[in-house]
Every structure is written in structure tokens, then in C-alpha cells.
Design a protein around this motif. Sequence first.
Motif, PDB file in Angstrom:
ATOM      1  N   SER A 149      41.673   4.278 -19.694  1.00 32.41           N
ATOM      2  CA  SER A 149      41.289   5.692 -19.822  1.00 32.41           C
ATOM      3  C   SER A 149      42.150   6.307 -20.894  1.00 32.41           C
ATOM      4  CB  SER A 149      41.625   6.473 -18.456  1.00 32.41           C
ATOM      5  OG  SER A 149      43.200   6.318 -18.337  1.00 32.41           O
ATOM      6  N   GLU A 150      41.692   7.624 -21.304  1.00 32.98           N
ATOM      7  CA  GLU A 150      42.124   8.126 -22.417  1.00 32.98           C
ATOM      8  C   GLU A 150      43.679   8.193 -22.430  1.00 32.98           C
ATOM      9  OE1 GLU A 150      40.976   9.565 -25.017  1.00 32.98           O
ATOM     10  OE2 GLU A 150      38.837   9.916 -24.311  1.00 32.98           O
ATOM     11  N   PRO A 151      44.207   8.121 -23.420  1.00 32.39           N
ATOM     12  CA  PRO A 151      43.666   7.694 -24.800  1.00 32.39           C
ATOM     13  C   PRO A 151      43.278   6.317 -25.114  1.00 32.39           C
ATOM     14  CG  PRO A 151      46.078   7.749 -25.272  1.00 32.39           C
ATOM     15  CD  PRO A 151      45.768   7.894 -23.694  1.00 32.39           C
ATOM     16  N   TYR A 152      43.482   5.344 -24.059  1.00 28.79           N
ATOM     17  CA  TYR A 152      43.106   4.075 -24.515  1.00 28.79           C
ATOM     18  C   TYR A 152      41.782   3.585 -23.606  1.00 28.79           C
ATOM     19  CZ  TYR A 152      47.925   4.170 -25.887  1.00 28.79           C
ATOM     20  OH  TYR A 152      49.018   4.668 -26.791  1.00 28.79           O
ATOM     21  N   ASP A 153      40.578   4.317 -23.861  1.00 32.12           N
ATOM     22  CA  ASP A 153      39.340   4.181 -23.335  1.00 32.12           C
ATOM     23  C   ASP A 153      38.782   3.170 -23.995  1.00 32.12           C
ATOM     24  OD1 ASP A 153      37.198   5.544 -25.354  1.00 32.12           O
ATOM     25  OD2 ASP A 153      39.025   6.573 -25.103  1.00 32.12           O
TER      26      ASP A 153
ATOM     27  N   ARG B   7      37.450   3.490 -27.723  1.00 31.89           N
ATOM     28  CA  ARG B   7      38.203   3.788 -28.615  1.00 31.89           C
ATOM     29  C   ARG B   7      38.950   2.420 -29.201  1.00 31.89           C
ATOM     30  NH1 ARG B   7      43.266   7.945 -28.522  1.00 31.89           N
ATOM     31  NH2 ARG B   7      43.987   7.391 -30.767  1.00 31.89           N
TER      32      ARG B   7
END
Length: 204
Positions: free
Chosen positions: A172-176, A179
Motif C-alpha cells: 500500500s502507499e507509499p509502496y503500492d 509505484r
Amino acid sequence: MRQNTERRTALLDAAIEVLAREGSRGLTLRAVDKEAGVPTGTSSNYFAHRGDMLTQVMRRTRERLTPDPAALTARMEAPRTFALEVELMRDLVGRMRADRSSYLAMLELRLEATRRPELYEELSGFLRDEFHGLIAYHRDAGMPGDDLGVVLLYLAMAGLLIDDMTVPDILSEPYDADRLIQAMVPRVFGADSAQGNGSAAGAD
């Protein structure tokens, strides 16, 4: 063994759902009959034994997860850049998410293969051919990067997909996933981040 292709495919699709939901221990001929909504004993007319069914399920998962040829051809009309590689990896994740059952079924088959030598031989040979086919396709298509980069990307995407398909809350954000793919491709191939963002459209 029966040769009704449509019925066989329906049974294999049912087996994939059972395997994904119940695991390999829950995959029985009777469970497949129930999932497919057919009379008890139907599956035994199409599969010589459970091992035969597992092998055919493996092949069916790959059929279901293979990209649509027309869609792939259209995608490959783009310039051969790292930006295209990023899009191909996004497409890969999209296909796996769209058919999560097939992906999970393949994970179950991998585990089952560690316990069944005959399935291991079939599965490892199949995946080995697929692996080398991916390397050759990348090379023949004129994509940027070398063979080693393709192998590293394959391994990186395999890890990403396992988490995305089994414990998606991790990515999940910020490591979705999107990305991560955007950053992964240029780093794996040793390119600068600008190429991964598509600003170096002529990179090769």
C-alpha cells in the motif's frame, strides 16, 4: 477418457476454483463435480486419477493467464523503451488480479509438486520452457536490457505478485505495486529513473 472439450474445460475451471479456495487437500474428483454442478462421478470420466487432473489444471491455469494475443500485439506497437516494459509489467499484474483463482491455484500446484515427483517433473519442465520463452521473447522483440535483466525482473515480479495476491495490504502507499513497478524496471536493467518514466523514449 471422455473427449467432450467443453465439459473438460468446465471441469478444469471448477478444479481451479476448488484448488484456490480449499487448497490441494480439498481438491478431489467429488469436489470438482460439486463445484461444476455435474453428477457425481463425471470427473472420473475425464481424468484417469487425481495426478492427471493436477497436470491438466496446471496447463489450464497457463491458458487462462496468458495475455490475449490481439491485446499484446497492440501493446507491442509502442516504441521499445523501458516505459513499454513498465506497461507490460502493469498488464501482468492486471491479468493476475483479474484471475486471482488461477494464480492461487498455480501456487498450490507448486507446493503440491514438492510432494509429488511426477507433478514436479511436469511442472518444472513446463515452467522452465515458459521461463526461457520469456527471455527469448524479450530479446526477439527488441526490448531494452539484457537477458540477465529479464531474469532479475522475472524474479522481482514473482515476489511482488505473491504479496499482491496473498497479502495485498503490505503493498500500500507509499509502496503500492504500480509505484514499485515504475521504480523496479529501470533499476533492474541499470537504467536511470528517467527512462523508467518514459522520458527517454528512444532508449534501447
